[in-house]
Design a protein around this motif. Structure first.
Motif, PDB file in Angstrom:
ATOM      1  N   UNK A   6     -16.587 -32.966   8.620  1.00 25.47           N
ATOM      2  CA  UNK A   6     -16.020 -31.722   8.092  1.00 25.47           C
ATOM      3  C   UNK A   6     -14.953 -31.177   9.047  1.00 25.47           C
ATOM      4  N   UNK A   7     -15.205 -31.273  10.347  1.00 25.40           N
ATOM      5  CA  UNK A   7     -14.215 -30.844  11.343  1.00 25.40           C
ATOM      6  C   UNK A   7     -12.972 -31.721  11.257  1.00 25.40           C
ATOM      7  N   UNK A   8     -13.174 -33.038  11.093  1.00 21.07           N
ATOM      8  CA  UNK A   8     -12.049 -33.970  11.013  1.00 21.07           C
ATOM      9  C   UNK A   8     -11.181 -33.672   9.795  1.00 21.07           C
ATOM     10  N   UNK A   9     -11.828 -33.338   8.684  1.00 16.04           N
ATOM     11  CA  UNK A   9     -11.073 -33.096   7.449  1.00 16.04           C
ATOM     12  C   UNK A   9     -10.348 -31.756   7.469  1.00 16.04           C
ATOM     13  N   UNK A  10     -10.922 -30.785   8.199  1.00 14.73           N
ATOM     14  CA  UNK A  10     -10.301 -29.459   8.240  1.00 14.73           C
ATOM     15  C   UNK A  10     -10.384 -28.895   9.656  1.00 14.73           C
ATOM     16  N   UNK A  11      -9.464 -29.300  10.534  1.00 11.06           N
ATOM     17  CA  UNK A  11      -9.456 -28.758  11.896  1.00 11.06           C
ATOM     18  C   UNK A  11      -9.278 -27.247  11.883  1.00 11.06           C
ATOM     19  N   UNK A  12      -9.873 -26.599  12.879  1.00 11.23           N
ATOM     20  CA  UNK A  12      -9.771 -25.150  13.075  1.00 11.23           C
ATOM     21  C   UNK A  12     -10.614 -24.348  12.086  1.00 11.23           C
ATOM     22  N   UNK A  31     -11.192 -24.428  19.178  1.00 12.87           N
ATOM     23  CA  UNK A  31      -9.770 -24.148  19.030  1.00 12.87           C
ATOM     24  C   UNK A  31      -9.543 -22.659  18.815  1.00 12.87           C
ATOM     25  N   UNK A  32     -10.612 -21.916  18.817  1.00 18.47           N
ATOM     26  CA  UNK A  32     -10.565 -20.470  18.668  1.00 18.47           C
ATOM     27  C   UNK A  32     -11.922 -19.917  19.031  1.00 18.47           C
ATOM     28  N   UNK A  33     -12.114 -18.633  18.832  1.00  8.92           N
ATOM     29  CA  UNK A  33     -13.385 -18.016  19.236  1.00  8.92           C
ATOM     30  C   UNK A  33     -14.576 -18.654  18.541  1.00  8.92           C
ATOM     31  N   UNK A  52     -12.162 -28.141  16.504  1.00  5.55           N
ATOM     32  CA  UNK A  52     -11.361 -29.314  16.194  1.00  5.55           C
ATOM     33  C   UNK A  52     -11.983 -30.506  16.890  1.00  5.55           C
ATOM     34  N   UNK A  53     -11.438 -31.693  16.659  1.00 13.84           N
ATOM     35  CA  UNK A  53     -11.964 -32.886  17.304  1.00 13.84           C
ATOM     36  C   UNK A  53     -11.675 -32.854  18.796  1.00 13.84           C
ATOM     37  N   UNK A  54     -12.628 -33.344  19.588  1.00  8.53           N
ATOM     38  CA  UNK A  54     -12.484 -33.354  21.030  1.00  8.53           C
ATOM     39  C   UNK A  54     -11.912 -34.657  21.556  1.00  8.53           C
ATOM     40  N   UNK A  55     -11.657 -34.685  22.873  1.00 10.44           N
ATOM     41  CA  UNK A  55     -11.044 -35.860  23.506  1.00 10.44           C
ATOM     42  C   UNK A  55     -11.942 -37.093  23.414  1.00 10.44           C
ATOM     43  N   UNK A  56     -13.238 -36.909  23.381  1.00  8.61           N
ATOM     44  CA  UNK A  56     -14.131 -38.066  23.319  1.00  8.61           C
ATOM     45  C   UNK A  56     -13.904 -38.889  22.062  1.00  8.61           C
ATOM     46  N   UNK A  57     -13.426 -38.241  20.989  1.00  7.34           N
ATOM     47  CA  UNK A  57     -13.187 -38.973  19.758  1.00  7.34           C
ATOM     48  C   UNK A  57     -12.042 -39.971  19.923  1.00  7.34           C
TER      49      UNK A  57
END
Length: 253
Positions: free
Chosen positions: A19-25, A58-60, A64-69
């Motif tokens: 869900x995060x990947x499909x809609x960042x932020x 990416x906000x309070x 979003x996707x992290x560096x590990x991805x």
């Protein structure tokens, strides 16, 4: 009857990740609704993934996707599109400068070598895929310079640990160098990580104008006079621009 070995919490964590990947932020409330979780459970799962850098804030209350991805993608069998696209560019650059070339990305607060090309000459700088460097010293500063100020503040210590006598020895000096790198569009390092090496790096942009990698050329210092360095800078920046365009970046985008 087939036994179900599915672990519910892992299953839901992957639902959240997709869900995060499909809609960042997206916020916690929206993500929870999408995957059918309570807000408190979604927050706990997201918090756990955040600790492992799988997602990042990416906000309070947005994610979003992290560096590990990126690292997971890099280690996949086919590698990422970036690695596949970069390989022939790195190899061509290596042949033209006859020195070691690397592609680096950000992992956490470090620069990670994810691809390389080395010349056949006996005396050369050896590179290792998987090697990490601090972002505040040497040519990895090229990666750091184009990140958000918040991320830069996290990566630049008040009292930097010197790697050599040439490593910038204050936070203020590093921040000034980052401004210079942004202004000129590349980074040159003389002995900051290793006393006897000179390197230069150029940023790799993607479609949203963010910098996701950098192309590095590193060589023994005794072999690189000013004229050779200028030639290397031109070729490194040109190669980084080629890779940027292959990844969808446009100068007018």
């Amino acid at each position: 009857m087939t036994q179900d070995y599915t672990v519910d919490s892992v299953d839901k964590a992957f639902d959240l990740l997709m869900a995060v990947a499909r809609k960042p932020n997206a916020g916690v409330t929206e993500l929870a609704l999408k995957v059918g979780l309570t807000k408190s459970r979604a927050y706990r799962l997201l918090h756990t993934m955040e600790q492992r850098r799988i997602v990042k804030r990416t906000g309070e209350s947005a994610y979003g996707l992290g560096h590990a991805m990126l690292i997971l993608g890099i280690t996949a069998s086919s590698q990422t599109d970036m690695i596949r696209l970069a390989t022939p560019i790195l190899e061509e650059l290596c042949q033209r400068v006859n020195e070691t070339v690397q592609l680096r990305t950000i992992d956490g607060t470090e620069a990670l070598c994810v691809a390389k090309a080395e010349p056949s000459r006996d005396l050369r700088v050896h590179a290792n895929v998987g090697r990490r460097r601090p972002l505040y010293a040497g040519s990895p500063k090229c990666l750091l310079a184009f990140q958000s100020q918040k991320f830069i503040d996290q990566c630049v210590p008040d009292n930097p640990t010197p790697l050599t006598s040439s490593t910038p020895n204050s936070r203020e000096a590093i921040l000034e160098e980052l401004k210079k790198i942004r202004r000129q569009g590349y980074c040159v390092s003389r002995g900051e990580v290793s006393d006897h090496q000179v390197s230069c790096a150029a940023p790799v942009f993607v479609i949203d104008n963010s910098v996701v990698a950098s192309v590095h050329v590193v060589a023994p210092a005794f072999r690189i006079r000013d004229s050779e360095l200028e030639h290397i800078i031109r070729l490194a920046t040109s190669s980084a621009e080629r890779l940027s365009r292959a990844l969808g970046w446009s100068e007018t985008g």
